[in-house]
Scaffold this active site. Structure first.
Site, PDB file in Angstrom:
ATOM      1  CG  ASP A 165      -1.544 -11.298   6.563  1.00 57.62           C
ATOM      2  OD1 ASP A 165      -2.366 -11.502   5.661  1.00 57.62           O
ATOM      3  OD2 ASP A 165      -1.605 -10.315   7.322  1.00 57.62           O
TER       4      ASP A 165
ATOM      5  CE1 TYR B 251      -3.894  -5.418   4.846  1.00 57.47           C
ATOM      6  CE2 TYR B 251      -4.148  -5.298   7.225  1.00 57.47           C
ATOM      7  CZ  TYR B 251      -4.036  -6.042   6.064  1.00 57.47           C
ATOM      8  OH  TYR B 251      -4.072  -7.415   6.120  1.00 57.47           O
TER       9      TYR B 251
ATOM     10  CG  HIS C   9      -3.458 -16.080   4.561  1.00 62.26           C
ATOM     11  ND1 HIS C   9      -2.558 -15.517   3.679  1.00 62.26           N
ATOM     12  CD2 HIS C   9      -3.663 -15.151   5.528  1.00 62.26           C
ATOM     13  CE1 HIS C   9      -2.245 -14.292   4.088  1.00 62.26           C
ATOM     14  NE2 HIS C   9      -2.896 -14.050   5.215  1.00 62.26           N
TER      15      HIS C   9
END
Length: 413
Positions: A197, A334, A391
């Site tokens: 990630d 982000y 994930h």
């Protein structure tokens, strides 16, 4: 949560101040008042009406979140997670003007290989707690002492018990530089790194930085864009196989996810509701990907967890975000990533020449074919497809993840 009695991560005081390189012991110590306030807020939740479909196509389902809320308020025990964290050696140290929190567990076996593991979003060091034992003491889990690791698990800036940046610029590259300094400060002259990630972005940046002593990398998520993805992004037609087309469609779907769009553009905006409502924050974190959502939903609604994704372990991570007040600061990574990606188009970073290992987990957002990974990392020395896990691989399947780490780095010892 304290070196003494702090209530959360300390903001950075600015890189201009003289940096204290001291490594300080750290313990988690949440007040009863903070836990009482959390329960009060859960119980005071204003609920929407039920979704109008029979699946999660409108988002996190009401039954799932109400089951989570009921367990969170009435049965969940944060003190159990706190005790688990405090049973491990935890520390903080100031790097580049910011306090960095990390777990550091040394192996009881000689010649253990140091390994720094970086979590992602919506994760934390909680994801990695169950891999510490198998990695540091493989003989206790059916492994070989020759495969032992010293394990370092830092909290990324703005996450968990690390400080919250007070200036822009804390992107994956800057975090990678902090990790290189951390490993130097811990006295490691040779080590390896792992990430998935957002942690994959940091590990990729660490590989491009190539600090002295870094031997190799392992990924369980492909954050570096191979040629196929770059060509597709610019609408350049390629003769793609059916497998490539299927995986490319999954990649496109990832970048159309609402959380990526909102946190990449306006993390401050989403921060207000996330920091005000624990159930709003929990829903935002659960609405990450279909595989993880389905597994977590089964754990709460049906009492059927997948691997290590139990109700308690899921709530350990969510509660950590709430108690440290880091939903907004974590989201800003982000935004930082979007800025650095644009800059990289004008000034591409150096290639990764270090040995790279990659594991494909079947429930990952997309299953990167070997040639994609090879295109991104030319020195691919290990590639494996396993039969379970998603994930949050280390969290869901800690022993399988640990086995992959042993196999991936065995040639570098």
């Amino acid at each position: 949560m304290s070196e003494s009695t702090t209530a959360g991560p300390r903001p950075a005081e600015g890189a201009a101040a003289a940096e204290d390189a001291t490594i300080r012991p750290f313990r988690v110590d949440v007040s009863d008042q903070a836990l009482d306030d959390l329960r009060r807020r859960i119980e005071a939740t204003r609920w929407p009406s039920m979704e109008l479909v029979q699946d999660w196509s409108q988002g996190v389902q009401l039954a799932t979140l109400q089951a989570l809320a009921s367990y969170w308020a009435a049965e969940y025990d944060w003190r159990r997670c706190e005790a688990k964290l405090n049973a491990l050696p935890q520390f903080t140290t100031e790097i580049d003007g910011l306090d960095v929190h990390f777990i550091h567990v040394k192996s009881p076996h000689e010649n253990a290989l140091p390994l720094v593991i970086t979590h992602g979003w919506p994760g934390s060091v909680v994801e990695m707690l169950e891999v510490v034992g198998p990695l540091t003491d493989p003989t206790a889990y059916g492994g070989d002492a020759a495969d032992a690791f010293d394990v370092v698990v830092p909290s990324m800036p703005g996450y968990g018990f690390s400080g919250q940046p007070t200036e822009v610029g804390w992107d994956a590259g800057r975090i990678a530089g902090a990790w290189a300094e951390l490993m130097r400060r811990l006295g490691y002259s040779r080590y390896v790194a792992q990430g998935g990630d957002q942690g994959a972005g940091v590990t990729d940046a660490l590989g491009r930085l190539a600090p002295d002593g870094l031997l190799g990398l392992h990924f369980n998520f492909l954050s570096a864009a191979p040629r196929e993805l770059l060509m597709a992004a610019f609408n350049i037609r390629l003769a793609l196989s059916m497998e490539d087309r299927e995986e490319l469609s999954k990649v496109v779907a990832v970048f159309m996810r609402g959380y990526i769009a909102e946190m990449g553009e306006h993390p401050q905006t989403i921060g207000y509701p996330l920091l005000d409502s624990p159930l709003g924050m929990a829903a935002w974190m659960l609405d990450h990907d279909a595989d993880a959502y389905e597994k977590i939903s089964h754990a709460f609604v049906d009492g059927q967890p997948s691997g290590n994704l139990t109700r308690d372990h899921v709530l350990d991570n969510i509660t950590l975000y709430w108690l440290t007040n880091t939903a907004a600061s974590a989201a800003r990574l982000y935004w930082e990533g979007a800025r650095s990606a644009k800059a990289a188009l004008k000034q591409p970073p150096p290639h990764v020449s270090l040995p790279v290992a990659y594991t494909v987990f079947p429930g990952e957002l997309f299953q990167a074919p070997r040639h994609w990974v090879k295109s991104a990392y030319h020195n691919l020395t290990y590639f494996n497809e396993v039969d379970k896990g998603g994930h949050f691989a280390a969290w869901e399947e800690p022993e399988l993840f640990s086995e992959e780490m042993r196999a991936a780095f065995r040639s570098l010892r």
